[in-house]
Design a protein around this motif. Structure first.
Motif, PDB file in Angstrom:
ATOM      1  N   MET A  45       0.865  -1.171   0.000  1.00  0.00           N
ATOM      2  CA  MET A  45       0.000   0.000   0.000  1.00  0.00           C
ATOM      3  C   MET A  45       0.903   1.221   0.000  1.00  0.00           C
ATOM      4  N   SER A  46       0.669   2.117  -0.948  1.00  0.00           N
ATOM      5  CA  SER A  46       1.473   3.328  -1.038  1.00  0.00           C
ATOM      6  C   SER A  46       1.163   4.271   0.116  1.00  0.00           C
ATOM      7  N   ASN A  98       0.927   7.911  -2.492  1.00  0.00           N
ATOM      8  CA  ASN A  98      -0.396   8.113  -3.083  1.00  0.00           C
ATOM      9  C   ASN A  98      -1.377   7.631  -2.023  1.00  0.00           C
ATOM     10  N   PHE A  99      -1.727   8.529  -1.102  1.00  0.00           N
ATOM     11  CA  PHE A  99      -2.317   8.113   0.169  1.00  0.00           C
ATOM     12  C   PHE A  99      -3.281   9.173   0.688  1.00  0.00           C
ATOM     13  N   ASP A 104      -6.078   5.066   3.314  1.00  0.00           N
ATOM     14  CA  ASP A 104      -6.555   4.808   1.961  1.00  0.00           C
ATOM     15  C   ASP A 104      -5.366   4.999   1.020  1.00  0.00           C
ATOM     16  N   GLY A 105      -4.651   3.908   0.755  1.00  0.00           N
ATOM     17  CA  GLY A 105      -3.460   3.980  -0.077  1.00  0.00           C
ATOM     18  C   GLY A 105      -3.604   3.186  -1.354  1.00  0.00           C
ATOM     19  N   LYS A 106      -3.011   3.690  -2.405  1.00  0.00           N
ATOM     20  CA  LYS A 106      -3.020   2.993  -3.694  1.00  0.00           C
ATOM     21  C   LYS A 106      -2.193   1.721  -3.574  1.00  0.00           C
ATOM     22  N   PHE A 107      -2.689   0.635  -4.167  1.00  0.00           N
ATOM     23  CA  PHE A 107      -1.928  -0.615  -4.186  1.00  0.00           C
ATOM     24  C   PHE A 107      -0.873  -0.537  -5.279  1.00  0.00           C
ATOM     25  N   LEU A 108       0.352  -0.853  -4.918  1.00  0.00           N
ATOM     26  CA  LEU A 108       1.458  -0.882  -5.875  1.00  0.00           C
ATOM     27  C   LEU A 108       1.991  -2.307  -5.933  1.00  0.00           C
TER      28      LEU A 108
END
Length: 145
Positions: A112-113, A116-117, A137-141
């Motif tokens: 989880m980023s 970008n969070f 709430d983080g973007k999955f990388l």
């Protein structure tokens, strides 16, 4: 001026003027958690945000300059012993491994980023005592080889 000194002056001005962090965030049109973190030295603020917040809090140009600087984002070990911060670390220590497993099961190999969070904070009434609700709430990388 150091970011920690600027943060101390921001907190003092906020208290002196009887303002909440939410009121300050509303004034600059930014999320409350991000705004609070930025004013405590964890994010650089734009020139427009700095101009607005410094006028609102009655802070000088030295504070304004500091609020625009890139933070070091290091770990303040003394701050980690604060009971509220420590309990957050404790919660991640207990549930972090389970959340890691669930993230990998649901999304695959990745992270989880925290760049970008988004993070949100809320109070939820409960008959047994109000609850603190924190949402990460983080973007999955995904790892790409």
């Amino acid at each position: 001026m150091s970011k920690s000194e600027a943060a101390r002056l921001v907190v003092a001005a906020r208290i002196r003027r009887g303002l909440s962090w939410s009121e300050i965030a509303d004034k600059i049109g930014a999320p409350v958690v991000w705004t609070t973190a930025a004013l405590l030295g964890q994010h650089p603020m734009s020139q427009e945000q700095v101009r607005e917040v410094c006028a609102f809090l009655g802070l000088d140009e030295a504070v304004a300059e500091s609020l625009q600087l890139q933070p070091a984002r290091d770990i303040d070990t003394a701050r980690m012993t604060d009971p509220t911060v420590y309990r957050l670390l404790e919660a991640l220590s207990v549930y972090g491994p389970a959340l890691k497993e669930l993230i990998h099961e649901e999304f695959g190999d990745g992270i989880m980023s925290a760049i970008n969070f988004r993070v949100d904070f809320a109070r939820r009434p409960d008959p047994e005592g109000d609850r603190v609700v924190i949402t990460f709430d983080g973007k999955f990388l995904d790892y790409k080889w």
